[in-house]
Design a protein around this motif. Structure first.
Motif, PDB file in Angstrom:
ATOM      1  N   LEU A 136       0.841  -1.206   0.000  1.00 40.81           N
ATOM      2  CA  LEU A 136       0.000   0.000   0.000  1.00 40.81           C
ATOM      3  C   LEU A 136       0.872   1.251   0.000  1.00 40.81           C
ATOM      4  O   LEU A 136       0.648   2.204  -0.743  1.00 40.81           O
ATOM      5  N   LEU A 137       1.892   1.202   0.840  1.00 36.21           N
ATOM      6  CA  LEU A 137       2.807   2.338   0.985  1.00 36.21           C
ATOM      7  C   LEU A 137       3.526   2.645  -0.330  1.00 36.21           C
ATOM      8  O   LEU A 137       3.697   3.800  -0.715  1.00 36.21           O
ATOM      9  N   LYS A 138       3.918   1.602  -1.036  1.00 38.71           N
ATOM     10  CA  LYS A 138       4.741   1.771  -2.238  1.00 38.71           C
ATOM     11  C   LYS A 138       3.912   1.750  -3.526  1.00 38.71           C
ATOM     12  O   LYS A 138       4.465   1.896  -4.617  1.00 38.71           O
ATOM     13  N   GLY A 139       2.600   1.545  -3.425  1.00 33.43           N
ATOM     14  CA  GLY A 139       1.765   1.530  -4.633  1.00 33.43           C
ATOM     15  C   GLY A 139       2.027   0.322  -5.524  1.00 33.43           C
ATOM     16  O   GLY A 139       2.001   0.425  -6.747  1.00 33.43           O
ATOM     17  N   ILE A 140       2.293  -0.829  -4.908  1.00 32.14           N
ATOM     18  CA  ILE A 140       2.556  -2.064  -5.662  1.00 32.14           C
ATOM     19  C   ILE A 140       1.335  -2.971  -5.486  1.00 32.14           C
ATOM     20  O   ILE A 140       0.779  -3.061  -4.396  1.00 32.14           O
ATOM     21  N   MET A 151      -7.240 -19.722   1.857  1.00 30.86           N
ATOM     22  CA  MET A 151      -6.394 -18.547   1.602  1.00 30.86           C
ATOM     23  C   MET A 151      -7.184 -17.421   0.919  1.00 30.86           C
ATOM     24  O   MET A 151      -6.842 -16.254   1.057  1.00 30.86           O
ATOM     25  N   VAL A 152      -8.224 -17.776   0.167  1.00 27.94           N
ATOM     26  CA  VAL A 152      -9.095 -16.733  -0.402  1.00 27.94           C
ATOM     27  C   VAL A 152      -9.771 -15.983   0.744  1.00 27.94           C
ATOM     28  O   VAL A 152      -9.814 -14.745   0.764  1.00 27.94           O
ATOM     29  N   HIS A 153     -10.243 -16.752   1.718  1.00 30.48           N
ATOM     30  CA  HIS A 153     -10.910 -16.161   2.876  1.00 30.48           C
ATOM     31  C   HIS A 153      -9.956 -15.205   3.609  1.00 30.48           C
ATOM     32  O   HIS A 153     -10.351 -14.114   4.021  1.00 30.48           O
ATOM     33  N   THR A 154      -8.696 -15.632   3.763  1.00 26.00           N
ATOM     34  CA  THR A 154      -7.682 -14.770   4.395  1.00 26.00           C
ATOM     35  C   THR A 154      -7.574 -13.439   3.647  1.00 26.00           C
ATOM     36  O   THR A 154      -7.533 -12.367   4.258  1.00 26.00           O
ATOM     37  N   CYS A 155      -7.547 -13.512   2.315  1.00 27.50           N
ATOM     38  CA  CYS A 155      -7.424 -12.279   1.511  1.00 27.50           C
ATOM     39  C   CYS A 155      -8.663 -11.403   1.685  1.00 27.50           C
ATOM     40  O   CYS A 155      -8.548 -10.174   1.781  1.00 27.50           O
ATOM     41  N   LEU A 156      -9.833 -12.016   1.736  1.00 27.37           N
ATOM     42  CA  LEU A 156     -11.067 -11.227   1.865  1.00 27.37           C
ATOM     43  C   LEU A 156     -11.105 -10.512   3.214  1.00 27.37           C
ATOM     44  O   LEU A 156     -11.594  -9.378   3.325  1.00 27.37           O
ATOM     45  N   LYS A 157     -10.558 -11.170   4.246  1.00 31.00           N
ATOM     46  CA  LYS A 157     -10.510 -10.510   5.558  1.00 31.00           C
ATOM     47  C   LYS A 157      -9.547  -9.316   5.538  1.00 31.00           C
ATOM     48  O   LYS A 157      -9.810  -8.279   6.138  1.00 31.00           O
ATOM     49  N   LEU A 158      -8.440  -9.456   4.824  1.00 30.54           N
ATOM     50  CA  LEU A 158      -7.498  -8.336   4.705  1.00 30.54           C
ATOM     51  C   LEU A 158      -8.123  -7.200   3.887  1.00 30.54           C
ATOM     52  O   LEU A 158      -7.881  -6.020   4.155  1.00 30.54           O
ATOM     53  N   LEU A 159      -8.950  -7.561   2.900  1.00 27.02           N
ATOM     54  CA  LEU A 159      -9.645  -6.555   2.092  1.00 27.02           C
ATOM     55  C   LEU A 159     -10.612  -5.758   2.967  1.00 27.02           C
ATOM     56  O   LEU A 159     -10.673  -4.527   2.895  1.00 27.02           O
ATOM     57  N   GLU A 160     -11.348  -6.484   3.817  1.00 21.62           N
ATOM     58  CA  GLU A 160     -12.298  -5.830   4.735  1.00 21.62           C
ATOM     59  C   GLU A 160     -11.599  -4.826   5.634  1.00 21.62           C
ATOM     60  O   GLU A 160     -12.166  -3.802   5.994  1.00 21.62           O
ATOM     61  N   ARG A 161     -10.372  -5.156   6.011  1.00 16.25           N
ATOM     62  CA  ARG A 161      -9.622  -4.268   6.915  1.00 16.25           C
ATOM     63  C   ARG A 161      -8.813  -3.218   6.146  1.00 16.25           C
ATOM     64  O   ARG A 161      -7.954  -2.553   6.724  1.00 16.25           O
ATOM     65  N   LYS A 165      -6.387  -3.790  -1.485  1.00 17.08           N
ATOM     66  CA  LYS A 165      -7.236  -2.859  -2.205  1.00 17.08           C
ATOM     67  C   LYS A 165      -7.938  -3.561  -3.353  1.00 17.08           C
ATOM     68  O   LYS A 165      -7.336  -4.353  -4.062  1.00 17.08           O
ATOM     69  N   SER A 166      -9.187  -3.239  -3.550  1.00 19.71           N
ATOM     70  CA  SER A 166      -9.973  -3.772  -4.656  1.00 19.71           C
ATOM     71  C   SER A 166      -9.580  -3.020  -5.935  1.00 19.71           C
ATOM     72  O   SER A 166      -9.272  -1.832  -5.844  1.00 19.71           O
ATOM     73  N   PRO A 167      -9.621  -3.646  -7.113  1.00 17.60           N
ATOM     74  CA  PRO A 167      -9.902  -5.051  -7.386  1.00 17.60           C
ATOM     75  C   PRO A 167      -8.687  -5.953  -7.104  1.00 17.60           C
ATOM     76  O   PRO A 167      -7.564  -5.593  -7.430  1.00 17.60           O
ATOM     77  N   LEU A 168      -8.962  -7.101  -6.502  1.00 21.10           N
ATOM     78  CA  LEU A 168      -7.897  -8.047  -6.173  1.00 21.10           C
ATOM     79  C   LEU A 168      -7.487  -8.838  -7.417  1.00 21.10           C
ATOM     80  O   LEU A 168      -8.290  -9.027  -8.336  1.00 21.10           O
ATOM     81  N   HIS A 169      -6.243  -9.291  -7.405  1.00 22.96           N
ATOM     82  CA  HIS A 169      -5.787 -10.194  -8.464  1.00 22.96           C
ATOM     83  C   HIS A 169      -5.247 -11.472  -7.821  1.00 22.96           C
ATOM     84  O   HIS A 169      -4.317 -11.421  -7.025  1.00 22.96           O
ATOM     85  N   ILE A 193     -15.474 -18.179  -5.707  1.00 22.95           N
ATOM     86  CA  ILE A 193     -15.564 -17.616  -4.349  1.00 22.95           C
ATOM     87  C   ILE A 193     -14.805 -16.290  -4.205  1.00 22.95           C
ATOM     88  O   ILE A 193     -14.739 -15.734  -3.124  1.00 22.95           O
ATOM     89  N   ILE A 194     -14.234 -15.793  -5.296  1.00 23.34           N
ATOM     90  CA  ILE A 194     -13.538 -14.498  -5.219  1.00 23.34           C
ATOM     91  C   ILE A 194     -14.515 -13.386  -5.602  1.00 23.34           C
ATOM     92  O   ILE A 194     -15.559 -13.667  -6.208  1.00 23.34           O
ATOM     93  N   PRO A 195     -14.233 -12.142  -5.234  1.00 17.42           N
ATOM     94  CA  PRO A 195     -15.153 -11.055  -5.581  1.00 17.42           C
ATOM     95  C   PRO A 195     -15.354 -10.952  -7.097  1.00 17.42           C
ATOM     96  O   PRO A 195     -14.455 -11.286  -7.864  1.00 17.42           O
ATOM     97  N   GLN A 196     -16.539 -10.477  -7.483  1.00 22.43           N
ATOM     98  CA  GLN A 196     -16.883 -10.413  -8.912  1.00 22.43           C
ATOM     99  C   GLN A 196     -15.938  -9.539  -9.716  1.00 22.43           C
ATOM    100  O   GLN A 196     -15.698  -9.821 -10.883  1.00 22.43           O
ATOM    101  N   ASN A 197     -15.409  -8.495  -9.086  1.00 22.51           N
ATOM    102  CA  ASN A 197     -14.534  -7.605  -9.856  1.00 22.51           C
ATOM    103  C   ASN A 197     -13.064  -8.034  -9.810  1.00 22.51           C
ATOM    104  O   ASN A 197     -12.197  -7.353 -10.351  1.00 22.51           O
ATOM    105  N   ALA A 198     -12.784  -9.170  -9.162  1.00 19.33           N
ATOM    106  CA  ALA A 198     -11.392  -9.636  -9.077  1.00 19.33           C
ATOM    107  C   ALA A 198     -10.987 -10.306 -10.385  1.00 19.33           C
ATOM    108  O   ALA A 198     -11.832 -10.813 -11.124  1.00 19.33           O
ATOM    109  N   THR A 199      -9.696 -10.286 -10.661  1.00 18.93           N
ATOM    110  CA  THR A 199      -9.154 -11.027 -11.799  1.00 18.93           C
ATOM    111  C   THR A 199      -8.421 -12.244 -11.258  1.00 18.93           C
ATOM    112  O   THR A 199      -8.013 -12.261 -10.097  1.00 18.93           O
ATOM    113  N   TRP A 200      -8.265 -13.250 -12.101  1.00 23.39           N
ATOM    114  CA  TRP A 200      -7.539 -14.438 -11.643  1.00 23.39           C
ATOM    115  C   TRP A 200      -6.784 -15.111 -12.771  1.00 23.39           C
ATOM    116  O   TRP A 200      -7.118 -14.985 -13.938  1.00 23.39           O
TER     117      TRP A 200
END
Ligand code: ZN
Length: 272
Positions: A136-140, A151-161, A165-169, A193-200
């Motif tokens: 976040l700090l470095k814009g990467i 692990m998807v669930h772990t990422c979604l919890k980090l997104l909530e906090r 940043k959305s959109p996730l990849h 199970i990933i957000p609709q706007n995420a790429t994979w």
């Protein structure tokens, strides 16, 4: 369907010259292999570097810099630097984060711990949060590597906090010794199970590489190929280069009628 992003895992940290003579080890070889793969159609180059003494992975920043400088001077590829460290060694967090200093557009983000044969690939919460904050700090943008569904669930919890940043990849890694197997059910489940706007994108390990890539291509995902994940072109036949594996993806995608993303297309698709 969106254009196809091909990522190439050029060398990884653990494949040895005994396993295949074609694995790039020296910074010059890694860069050359990346340039060839980019010319063949890869828009993202996923980079590890190797210790010249042991031939295995290292987080040595000067080696990363040498590879990155060469790639930046000869390509417009998106660079995805690894933060995964060295198999079997629990590196300090700061050492794993070193490649972020080179400000790549993407870094790998291994979204949890998992057994890897004899080793444990440790990615505790403290590491994930430190890496997330630094991106976040470095814009990467973190490429969220998911070896199993939790692990998807772990990422979604980090997104909530707001640590991600959305959109996730996401990069689904299927077919590791103790992770989800490389089959269609795993891939479909994760993609749903990933957000609709995420790429994979998907990595199929070893013999999973080609089938996972073909399924992903058909259902709108993106693909990663390369010697980091698979050293064979076909059963018993070693791949001679990363470019050879990329060229096959390009041919298959053309047959599907799916265009290949250039690096600038990939920047748009991934909101970089
Ligand atoms: Zn990697």
């Amino acid at each position: 369907m969106e254009k196809l992003i091909i990522t190439v895992g050029i060398t990884g940290s653990r494949i040895t010259r005994q396993q295949t003579p074609y694995i790039p080890i020296a910074p010059k070889e890694i860069a050359r292999s990346g340039i060839e793969a980019w010319r063949a159609g890869a828009s993202i180059l996923h980079i590890h570097v190797r210790d010249p003494k042991t031939g295995l992975g290292t987080q040595d920043l000067s080696l990363f810099k040498e590879v990155v400088d060469r790639l930046r001077s000869e390509t417009d590829a998106i660079l995805c630097l690894t933060t995964s460290g060295i198999p079997g060694r629990n590196l300090p967090i700061a050492e794993r984060l070193l490649p972020l200093n080179l400000l790549p557009e993407l870094v790998s983000f291994d979204a949890g711990s998992i057994n890897m044969g004899e080793n444990v690939f440790l990615n505790p919460q403290e590491f994930l949060e430190a890496l997330a904050r630094e991106t976040l700090l470095k814009g990467i943008k973190p490429e969220l590597e998911v070896f199993e569904a939790g692990m998807v669930h772990t990422c979604l919890k980090l997104l909530e906090r707001d640590l991600l940043k959305s959109p996730l990849h996401f990069q689904f890694v299927l077919g590791t010794p103790n992770g989800m197997p490389a089959n269609a059910k795993s891939l479909l489940h994760l993609s749903e199970i990933i957000p609709q706007n995420a790429t994979w994108s998907v990595i199929g390990i070893g013999p999973g590489q080609l089938p996972m890539a073909v399924i992903a291509m058909a259902i709108g995902g993106h693909v990663r190929v390369g010697l980091e994940d698979n050293i064979y072109y076909s059963k018993g036949v070693l791949a001679k280069s990363n470019a050879e594996l990329v060229e096959r993806m390009v041919r298959i995608a053309k047959e599907f009628g799916r265009d290949i993303a250039t690096s600038s297309d990939a920047r748009r698709i991934l909101s970089l």
